[in-house]
Design a protein around this motif. Structure first.
Motif, PDB file in Angstrom:
ATOM      1  N   ALA A   9      43.712   8.076  79.189  1.00  0.00           N
ATOM      2  CA  ALA A   9      43.478   9.453  78.737  1.00  0.00           C
ATOM      3  C   ALA A   9      43.866   9.616  77.273  1.00  0.00           C
ATOM      4  O   ALA A   9      43.155  10.273  76.499  1.00  0.00           O
ATOM      5  N   VAL A  10      44.987   9.001  76.885  1.00  0.00           N
ATOM      6  CA  VAL A  10      45.401   9.057  75.480  1.00  0.00           C
ATOM      7  C   VAL A  10      44.383   8.335  74.607  1.00  0.00           C
ATOM      8  O   VAL A  10      43.992   8.818  73.543  1.00  0.00           O
ATOM      9  N   GLY A  11      43.936   7.180  75.058  1.00  0.00           N
ATOM     10  CA  GLY A  11      42.976   6.410  74.279  1.00  0.00           C
ATOM     11  C   GLY A  11      41.651   7.111  74.093  1.00  0.00           C
ATOM     12  O   GLY A  11      40.987   6.949  73.069  1.00  0.00           O
ATOM     13  N   SER A  12      41.257   7.921  75.086  1.00  0.00           N
ATOM     14  CA  SER A  12      39.976   8.637  74.982  1.00  0.00           C
ATOM     15  C   SER A  12      40.124   9.992  74.312  1.00  0.00           C
ATOM     16  O   SER A  12      39.134  10.696  74.120  1.00  0.00           O
ATOM     17  N   GLY A  13      41.357  10.359  73.974  1.00  0.00           N
ATOM     18  CA  GLY A  13      41.569  11.630  73.294  1.00  0.00           C
ATOM     19  C   GLY A  13      41.410  12.843  74.180  1.00  0.00           C
ATOM     20  O   GLY A  13      41.097  13.934  73.696  1.00  0.00           O
ATOM     21  N   ASP A  14      41.664  12.702  75.461  1.00  0.00           N
ATOM     22  CA  ASP A  14      41.496  13.795  76.425  1.00  0.00           C
ATOM     23  C   ASP A  14      42.841  14.490  76.638  1.00  0.00           C
ATOM     24  O   ASP A  14      43.615  14.136  77.531  1.00  0.00           O
ATOM     25  N   ALA A  15      43.114  15.513  75.829  1.00  0.00           N
ATOM     26  CA  ALA A  15      44.406  16.198  75.902  1.00  0.00           C
ATOM     27  C   ALA A  15      44.599  16.914  77.236  1.00  0.00           C
ATOM     28  O   ALA A  15      45.718  16.967  77.768  1.00  0.00           O
ATOM     29  N   GLU A  16      43.533  17.475  77.784  1.00  0.00           N
ATOM     30  CA  GLU A  16      43.653  18.174  79.064  1.00  0.00           C
ATOM     31  C   GLU A  16      44.019  17.204  80.181  1.00  0.00           C
ATOM     32  O   GLU A  16      44.867  17.509  81.043  1.00  0.00           O
ATOM     33  N   ALA A  17      43.403  16.015  80.185  1.00  0.00           N
ATOM     34  CA  ALA A  17      43.740  15.012  81.192  1.00  0.00           C
ATOM     35  C   ALA A  17      45.178  14.538  81.017  1.00  0.00           C
ATOM     36  O   ALA A  17      45.893  14.307  82.003  1.00  0.00           O
ATOM     37  N   VAL A  18      45.621  14.393  79.765  1.00  0.00           N
ATOM     38  CA  VAL A  18      47.001  13.993  79.513  1.00  0.00           C
ATOM     39  C   VAL A  18      47.960  15.008  80.117  1.00  0.00           C
ATOM     40  O   VAL A  18      48.930  14.648  80.796  1.00  0.00           O
ATOM     41  N   THR A  19      47.682  16.292  79.898  1.00  0.00           N
ATOM     42  CA  THR A  19      48.557  17.341  80.452  1.00  0.00           C
ATOM     43  C   THR A  19      48.576  17.298  81.969  1.00  0.00           C
ATOM     44  O   THR A  19      49.647  17.411  82.602  1.00  0.00           O
ATOM     45  N   ARG A  20      47.405  17.123  82.568  1.00  0.00           N
ATOM     46  CA  ARG A  20      47.346  17.068  84.032  1.00  0.00           C
ATOM     47  C   ARG A  20      48.141  15.896  84.572  1.00  0.00           C
ATOM     48  O   ARG A  20      48.883  16.022  85.568  1.00  0.00           O
ATOM     49  N   LEU A  21      48.022  14.736  83.939  1.00  0.00           N
ATOM     50  CA  LEU A  21      48.731  13.550  84.411  1.00  0.00           C
ATOM     51  C   LEU A  21      50.239  13.703  84.256  1.00  0.00           C
ATOM     52  O   LEU A  21      51.016  13.287  85.131  1.00  0.00           O
ATOM     53  N   ARG A  41      50.172   5.741  69.882  1.00  0.00           N
ATOM     54  CA  ARG A  41      48.710   5.594  69.852  1.00  0.00           C
ATOM     55  C   ARG A  41      48.051   6.901  69.405  1.00  0.00           C
ATOM     56  O   ARG A  41      47.101   6.884  68.615  1.00  0.00           O
ATOM     57  N   ALA A  42      48.558   8.025  69.890  1.00  0.00           N
ATOM     58  CA  ALA A  42      48.011   9.317  69.465  1.00  0.00           C
ATOM     59  C   ALA A  42      48.258   9.539  67.980  1.00  0.00           C
ATOM     60  O   ALA A  42      47.394  10.062  67.266  1.00  0.00           O
ATOM     61  N   VAL A  43      49.424   9.153  67.493  1.00  0.00           N
ATOM     62  CA  VAL A  43      49.745   9.296  66.074  1.00  0.00           C
ATOM     63  C   VAL A  43      48.794   8.460  65.238  1.00  0.00           C
ATOM     64  O   VAL A  43      48.254   8.925  64.223  1.00  0.00           O
ATOM     65  N   ALA A  44      48.586   7.218  65.626  1.00  0.00           N
ATOM     66  CA  ALA A  44      47.718   6.328  64.863  1.00  0.00           C
ATOM     67  C   ALA A  44      46.272   6.813  64.854  1.00  0.00           C
ATOM     68  O   ALA A  44      45.538   6.574  63.893  1.00  0.00           O
ATOM     69  N   ASP A  47      45.373  12.155  66.431  1.00  0.00           N
ATOM     70  CA  ASP A  47      44.975  13.072  67.501  1.00  0.00           C
ATOM     71  C   ASP A  47      46.121  14.043  67.769  1.00  0.00           C
ATOM     72  O   ASP A  47      46.987  13.813  68.606  1.00  0.00           O
ATOM     73  N   GLU A  48      46.117  15.164  67.016  1.00  0.00           N
ATOM     74  CA  GLU A  48      47.224  16.112  67.132  1.00  0.00           C
ATOM     75  C   GLU A  48      47.282  16.791  68.493  1.00  0.00           C
ATOM     76  O   GLU A  48      48.368  17.141  68.979  1.00  0.00           O
ATOM     77  N   ASP A  49      46.125  16.990  69.133  1.00  0.00           N
ATOM     78  CA  ASP A  49      46.123  17.646  70.444  1.00  0.00           C
ATOM     79  C   ASP A  49      46.800  16.780  71.501  1.00  0.00           C
ATOM     80  O   ASP A  49      47.610  17.270  72.305  1.00  0.00           O
ATOM     81  N   VAL A  50      46.475  15.508  71.525  1.00  0.00           N
ATOM     82  CA  VAL A  50      47.102  14.602  72.482  1.00  0.00           C
ATOM     83  C   VAL A  50      48.584  14.422  72.157  1.00  0.00           C
ATOM     84  O   VAL A  50      49.433  14.416  73.060  1.00  0.00           O
ATOM     85  N   ALA A  51      48.905  14.295  70.868  1.00  0.00           N
ATOM     86  CA  ALA A  51      50.307  14.161  70.478  1.00  0.00           C
ATOM     87  C   ALA A  51      51.103  15.382  70.918  1.00  0.00           C
ATOM     88  O   ALA A  51      52.225  15.259  71.437  1.00  0.00           O
ATOM     89  N   ASP A  52      50.529  16.562  70.738  1.00  0.00           N
ATOM     90  CA  ASP A  52      51.217  17.790  71.147  1.00  0.00           C
ATOM     91  C   ASP A  52      51.406  17.827  72.662  1.00  0.00           C
ATOM     92  O   ASP A  52      52.477  18.204  73.148  1.00  0.00           O
ATOM     93  N   THR A  69      61.370   2.069  63.249  1.00  0.00           N
ATOM     94  CA  THR A  69      60.825   3.401  63.022  1.00  0.00           C
ATOM     95  C   THR A  69      60.883   4.206  64.321  1.00  0.00           C
ATOM     96  O   THR A  69      61.401   3.738  65.338  1.00  0.00           O
ATOM     97  N   THR A  70      60.346   5.400  64.260  1.00  0.00           N
ATOM     98  CA  THR A  70      60.190   6.259  65.432  1.00  0.00           C
ATOM     99  C   THR A  70      58.778   6.831  65.400  1.00  0.00           C
ATOM    100  O   THR A  70      58.101   6.761  64.368  1.00  0.00           O
ATOM    101  N   PRO A  71      58.290   7.403  66.505  1.00  0.00           N
ATOM    102  CA  PRO A  71      56.979   8.055  66.446  1.00  0.00           C
ATOM    103  C   PRO A  71      56.905   9.126  65.364  1.00  0.00           C
ATOM    104  O   PRO A  71      55.868   9.278  64.699  1.00  0.00           O
ATOM    105  N   LEU A  72      58.005   9.867  65.145  1.00  0.00           N
ATOM    106  CA  LEU A  72      58.005  10.890  64.106  1.00  0.00           C
ATOM    107  C   LEU A  72      57.907  10.272  62.720  1.00  0.00           C
ATOM    108  O   LEU A  72      57.168  10.768  61.856  1.00  0.00           O
ATOM    109  N   VAL A  73      58.635   9.192  62.494  1.00  0.00           N
ATOM    110  CA  VAL A  73      58.546   8.497  61.202  1.00  0.00           C
ATOM    111  C   VAL A  73      57.126   7.987  60.976  1.00  0.00           C
ATOM    112  O   VAL A  73      56.570   8.098  59.876  1.00  0.00           O
ATOM    113  N   ARG A  74      56.517   7.425  62.005  1.00  0.00           N
ATOM    114  CA  ARG A  74      55.138   6.938  61.864  1.00  0.00           C
ATOM    115  C   ARG A  74      54.173   8.080  61.571  1.00  0.00           C
ATOM    116  O   ARG A  74      53.200   7.901  60.821  1.00  0.00           O
TER     117      ARG A  74
END
Length: 449
Positions: A9-21, A41-44, A47-52, A69-74
């Motif tokens: 779901a993260v790889g496909s950019g599906d924020a709604e599916a991410v939330t459901r999972l 992966r969302a940061v790279a 994809d701000e919606d998936v990251a959020d 590093t950290t995800p925030l640093v990246r």
């Protein structure tokens, strides 16, 4: 729960599916195939919606990664303000120790002061050409994206630095924030928007006065920036104690009365003044009705209308000016004048003729604008109805929808034909549209009466 579904779901950019999972129990810090948490992966992928969705679901933005590093640093290194905002999470000032906050600020400041290209070259060691592209960052603003030797960054570190300072409640001088915002010279750039937004949140007399002082800047760009910040100062706040609405309106009136040389800045100034109900507005509008620049003339009609419910009729001079502007050589000016005439329609033959002419304007965007404005017009003349019916031949669906809706509100005998010519009443994106709902209800009642 198996983390493969979340990774997919993260790889496909599906924020709604991410939330459901995540709500179903998926681990928000699930590792992807590269051994990094899916937030990286969302940061790279910018994809701000998936990251959020991941951060709101419990993903750790401060998790130490194998490279230190950290995800925030990246996210900061990636240069996208919208992604940084998503990964930063709520109340980072309380979550992060002071030393870590300072480290993040130092990192963002280095990227900004050195420039994204210089940092990118240092990190890649490549000396070839950098590919640049203008991309949207968030829904409304853009940034330059740089790619070199397979590595990509965005040059939004001015906005990131400004956003981090505000999140950590650090208040740089107004001139410093304005300098960052103006560096790109573009009101649609992320750096401009961030500076505008943060300054408008700093509700103090000192900040307001410093921004207002840019009215006297020798070049147009800082004056335009000041107007953007002042526009946000006009938004209502929870308490009148930190409201600067009156001070801002007073400033706009005096600014317009004394004059503004740059047409773009003047047009924006009049636009803001048109959002107020100041008694000085009609006189200011009359002053600029004959301005050489159509962008300025297009803002005059809103100033000539005194708002109310119902709005009072304009003065004789204002009415004559609106009729003149309705025949302007510029389409945007004609459309603005037509909208004002519809708002304060007096039922006179002159106004009716002007409205009909604009509904039949040779420029499609003018007809489209007028089709919407006439839905609010009190004119029930046969000429206006006939002009509306003619718009049902337009290819543009919103124009046909407006025309049919306006005929329905007029109880025109051709409403059934109008509804038919609109086409299917089930349209993606129009599920909550009041016009389409009215047509559907009318058709249902007619068939079931």
């Amino acid at each position: 729960m198996d983390g493969k579904a979340l990774v997919a779901a993260v790889g496909s950019g599906d924020a709604e599916a991410v939330t459901r999972l995540l709500e179903a129990g998926a681990d928000p810090d699930t590792l992807a195939d590269d051994g990094l948490p899916v937030l990286c992966r969302a940061v790279a992928a910018y994809d701000e919606d998936v990251a959020d969705a991941l951060v709101q679901g419990g993903a750790d933005p401060d998790r130490i990664l194998p490279d230190g590093t950290t995800p925030l640093v990246r996210a900061i290194d990636g240069g996208s303000p919208s992604v940084v905002t998503a990964v930063l999470g709520r109340e980072p000032r309380l979550r992060l120790p002071e030393a870590e906050r300072e480290r993040l600020l130092t990192r963002a400041r280095r990227w900004y002061e050195r420039g994204a290209e210089a940092e990118l070259r240092d990190r890649t060691g490549a000396s070839g050409p950098v590919h640049r592209a203008r991309v949207m960052d968030g829904e409304y603003h853009h940034v330059t994206q740089l790619t070199l030797d397979g590595s990509t960054v965005r040059a939004g570190h001015g906005a990131i630095l400004t956003d981090l300072e505000w999140a950590f409640r650090i208040l740089p001088p107004v001139d410093e924030l304005a300098s960052r915002a103006l560096a790109q010279g573009d009101p649609d750039h992320v750096d401009w928007w961030s500076g505008q937004w943060i300054l408008s949140r700093r509700r103090s007399k000192e900040t307001w006065s410093a921004v207002a002082a840019y009215r006297h800047a020798p070049t147009p760009l800082p004056r335009r920036f000041a107007l953007d910040v002042l526009w946000a100062f006009m938004w209502p706040e929870a308490s009148w104690r930190n409201s600067y609405e009156k001070e801002t309106e007073d400033l706009l009136v005096s600014w317009a009365t004394e004059g503004e040389e740059d047409p773009e800045v003047l047009a924006e100034l009049l636009r803001l003044l048109g959002d107020t109900d100041r008694p000085e507005s009609p006189a200011i509008g009359l002053r600029y009705a004959g301005h050489r620049d159509p962008r300025v003339r297009a803002k005059v009609p809103d100033l000539l209308i005194v708002w109310g419910n119902p709005p009072p009729l304009p003065s004789a001079e204002a009415r004559a000016t609106l009729l003149e502007l309705a025949a302007d050589k510029d389409g945007n000016v004609r459309a603005a004048a037509g909208g004002a005439l519809c708002t304060a329609c007096d039922g006179s033959p002159e106004v009716t003729s002007a409205v009909v002419a604009l509904l039949r304007d040779p420029v499609a965007r003018v007809r489209a604008w007028m089709s919407e404005a006439v839905t609010r017009c009190a004119d029930r003349s046969a000429d206006v109805a006939d002009a509306l019916f003619a718009l049902l031949d337009e290819e543009d669906f919103p124009v046909r929808l407006n025309a049919a809706y306006a005929l329905l509100r007029r109880e025109d005998p051709r409403t059934a034909e109008a509804v038919k010519r609109v086409g299917p009443l089930s349209r993606p994106g129009y599920e909550e549209d009041h016009r389409l709902s009215a047509l559907w209800s009318w058709e249902w009642n007619r068939r079931n009466s």
